[in-house]
Design an enzyme around this catalytic site. Structure first.
Site, PDB file in Angstrom:
ATOM      1  N   LYS A 211       1.807  10.032 -14.513  1.00 34.35           N
ATOM      2  CA  LYS A 211       2.737  11.067 -14.032  1.00 34.35           C
ATOM      3  C   LYS A 211       4.041  11.139 -14.829  1.00 34.35           C
ATOM      4  O   LYS A 211       4.613  12.212 -14.977  1.00 34.35           O
ATOM      5  CB  LYS A 211       3.041  10.856 -12.543  1.00 34.35           C
TER       6      LYS A 211
ATOM      7  N   ASP B 266       4.357  17.297  -5.450  1.00 39.57           N
ATOM      8  CA  ASP B 266       4.295  16.247  -4.418  1.00 39.57           C
ATOM      9  C   ASP B 266       5.420  16.431  -3.390  1.00 39.57           C
ATOM     10  O   ASP B 266       5.220  16.271  -2.187  1.00 39.57           O
ATOM     11  CB  ASP B 266       4.423  14.850  -5.049  1.00 39.57           C
TER      12      ASP B 266
HETATM   13  P1  NAP Z   1       4.152   2.852  -7.422  1.00 39.06           P
HETATM   14  O1  NAP Z   1       5.025   3.710  -8.280  1.00 39.06           O
HETATM   15  O2  NAP Z   1       3.295   1.831  -8.047  1.00 39.06           O
HETATM   16  O3  NAP Z   1       5.141   2.128  -6.356  1.00 39.06           O
HETATM   17  C1  NAP Z   1       4.629   1.227  -5.412  1.00 39.06           C
HETATM   18  C2  NAP Z   1       5.711   0.878  -4.368  1.00 39.06           C
HETATM   19  O4  NAP Z   1       5.075   0.080  -3.368  1.00 39.06           O
HETATM   20  C3  NAP Z   1       6.874   0.050  -4.915  1.00 39.06           C
HETATM   21  O5  NAP Z   1       8.037   0.368  -4.216  1.00 39.06           O
HETATM   22  C4  NAP Z   1       6.418  -1.389  -4.589  1.00 39.06           C
HETATM   23  O6  NAP Z   1       7.491  -2.307  -4.465  1.00 39.06           O
HETATM   24  C5  NAP Z   1       5.787  -1.161  -3.234  1.00 39.06           C
HETATM   25  N1  NAP Z   1       4.829  -2.200  -2.867  1.00 39.06           N
HETATM   26  C6  NAP Z   1       3.591  -2.405  -3.391  1.00 39.06           C
HETATM   27  N2  NAP Z   1       3.002  -3.446  -2.773  1.00 39.06           N
HETATM   28  C7  NAP Z   1       3.878  -3.913  -1.849  1.00 39.06           C
HETATM   29  C8  NAP Z   1       3.837  -4.958  -0.896  1.00 39.06           C
HETATM   30  N3  NAP Z   1       2.770  -5.763  -0.765  1.00 39.06           N
HETATM   31  N4  NAP Z   1       4.918  -5.141  -0.086  1.00 39.06           N
HETATM   32  C9  NAP Z   1       5.998  -4.323  -0.189  1.00 39.06           C
HETATM   33  N5  NAP Z   1       6.105  -3.313  -1.078  1.00 39.06           N
HETATM   34  C10 NAP Z   1       5.046  -3.106  -1.893  1.00 39.06           C
HETATM   35  O7  NAP Z   1       3.148   3.750  -6.554  1.00 39.06           O
HETATM   36  P2  NAP Z   1       3.433   5.221  -5.991  1.00 39.06           P
HETATM   37  O8  NAP Z   1       2.975   6.225  -6.962  1.00 39.06           O
HETATM   38  O9  NAP Z   1       4.834   5.263  -5.501  1.00 39.06           O
HETATM   39  O10 NAP Z   1       2.391   5.293  -4.769  1.00 39.06           O
HETATM   40  C11 NAP Z   1       2.615   4.543  -3.580  1.00 39.06           C
HETATM   41  C12 NAP Z   1       1.662   4.982  -2.480  1.00 39.06           C
HETATM   42  O11 NAP Z   1       1.914   6.338  -2.091  1.00 39.06           O
HETATM   43  C13 NAP Z   1       0.183   4.922  -2.868  1.00 39.06           C
HETATM   44  O12 NAP Z   1      -0.534   4.350  -1.800  1.00 39.06           O
HETATM   45  C14 NAP Z   1      -0.209   6.365  -3.042  1.00 39.06           C
HETATM   46  O13 NAP Z   1      -1.575   6.605  -2.740  1.00 39.06           O
HETATM   47  C15 NAP Z   1       0.691   7.036  -2.000  1.00 39.06           C
HETATM   48  N6  NAP Z   1       0.907   8.454  -2.321  1.00 39.06           N
HETATM   49  C16 NAP Z   1       0.414   9.371  -1.452  1.00 39.06           C
HETATM   50  C17 NAP Z   1       0.591  10.717  -1.727  1.00 39.06           C
HETATM   51  C18 NAP Z   1       0.038  11.743  -0.775  1.00 39.06           C
HETATM   52  O14 NAP Z   1      -0.128  12.905  -1.173  1.00 39.06           O
HETATM   53  N7  NAP Z   1      -0.204  11.389   0.466  1.00 39.06           N
HETATM   54  C19 NAP Z   1       1.255  11.134  -2.892  1.00 39.06           C
HETATM   55  C20 NAP Z   1       1.765  10.148  -3.751  1.00 39.06           C
HETATM   56  C21 NAP Z   1       1.570   8.796  -3.452  1.00 39.06           C
HETATM   57  P3  NAP Z   1       8.050  -3.097  -5.771  1.00 39.06           P
HETATM   58  O15 NAP Z   1       9.013  -2.168  -6.448  1.00 39.06           O
HETATM   59  O16 NAP Z   1       8.694  -4.295  -5.203  1.00 39.06           O
HETATM   60  O17 NAP Z   1       6.843  -3.424  -6.625  1.00 39.06           O
END
Ligand code: NAP
Length: 284
Positions: free
Chosen positions: A73, A109
């Protein structure tokens, strides 16, 4: 019904790594079919080292447009001719449209998130106080859209505190009229009382994982809870919110609404009302 592909079929798709789990082909093809458009939407698995070649290849092949998912992205931005204001603010592109021989990047998004808040939670962001859990790409998109929707204050709670701090700093300078704060994840419980809306933007909740220390006891009556995770449909966070009789929703509505916004960019027409969400819901 099986789609008929012929010499005039316009191709759309999604690039990601991995991409085989994506539900976008299901909902986009359902909309093309419902409107009898001669278009098809396919998944393209693209590893990071092939991103530039893949973007140039899709352009050369004359695709109409494509979605972009993890991990491309942000990395895709240098390979596009132009990006929208929303995409610039998020630092991420999830939709690319081929416009007059140019590749233009958008971010739908945030549009999807705000629409889902309104439709699935009856939540109005204007003047509200929001607590976001997470500071990754999804949090950044949520933050950008909440700022644009008139939210009064936003607290970011992230496991890696510095990442939350950095995210907040970027937005402080762009939106000086809003109040921003970054807190450690350990302080989540004592800050719940300050929020009208709590949003999980992390992957915690997938596969029934949970924030073990999170205690919704302190949340305000009347507050709402949104979990961007949609698989499983009821995450432990949502189960706890439901047990407290709070308004709550998962990320399925956001996924459908971002897809509808992308469809409109590509085709210029609306996908049939509610169709994408029904297609997604049928998978769970
Ligand atoms: P990302 O950029 O990799 O960020 C992941 C986030 O999750 C970071 O803040 C990370 O914290 C935190 N995290 C991961 N594991 C954790 C744990 N065990 N305990 C606490 N915090 C944790 O991923 P992203 O793109 O933001 O996506 C995150 C989620 O949103 C995914 O599940 C994705 O499927 C969902 N999402 C859904 C939609 C929708 O349309 N519904 C759209 C976009 C994303 P750290 O910074 O400490 O690593």
């Amino acid at each position: 019904m099986m789609m008929k592909v012929n010499g005039k079929t316009k191709v759309y798709g999604i690039i990601g790594d991995p991409v085989e789990h994506s539900l976008s082909p299901l909902m986009q093809n359902a909309a093309f079919e419902a409107l009898n458009l001669n278009c098809v939407y396919v998944p393209f698995a693209v590893v990071p080292s092939n991103l530039e070649a893949a973007v140039k290849g899709l352009f050369a092949l004359g695709v109409g447009g494509f979605n972009v998912t993890i991990p491309h992205k942000t990395a895709i931005i240098p390979f596009l001719d132009q990006i929208s204001g929303d995409a610039e603010l998020c630092g991420a592109v999830n939709t690319v449209n081929c416009e007059n021989g140019r590749l233009v990047g958008y971010n739908t998004d945030g549009i999807g998130f705000i629409r889902s808040l309104k439709e699935d939670l009856a939540f109005e962001p204007q003047g509200s106080r929001v607590l976001l859990i997470g500071a990754g790409g999804a949090a950044r998109g949520a933050l950008a859209s909440l700022c644009g929707a008139g939210t009064a204050s936003i607290i970011v709670a992230n496991r890696t505190r510095e990442r939350g701090d950095t995210l907040i700093e970027t937005f402080c300078s762009r939106f000086p009229q809003l109040r921003f704060e970054s807190i450690p994840l350990e302080d989540l419980n004592k800050n719940l009382i300050r929020a009208d809306l709590v949003v999980n933007t992390t992957s915690v909740g997938m596969g029934k994982t949970s924030f073990e220390a999170l205690e919704l006891g302190a949340i305000k009556d009347g507050a709402a809870v949104y979990d961007m995770v949609y698989s499983p449909p009821e995450t432990p966070l949502l189960a706890a919110a439901r047990a407290r009789n709070l308004r709550c929703a998962n990320g399925l509505g956001m996924l459908a609404a971002q897809g509808e916004a992308a469809f409109k960019i590509w085709t210029g027409v609306d996908s049939p009302l509610g169709l994408m969400k029904r297609e997604l819901a049928s998978m769970f």
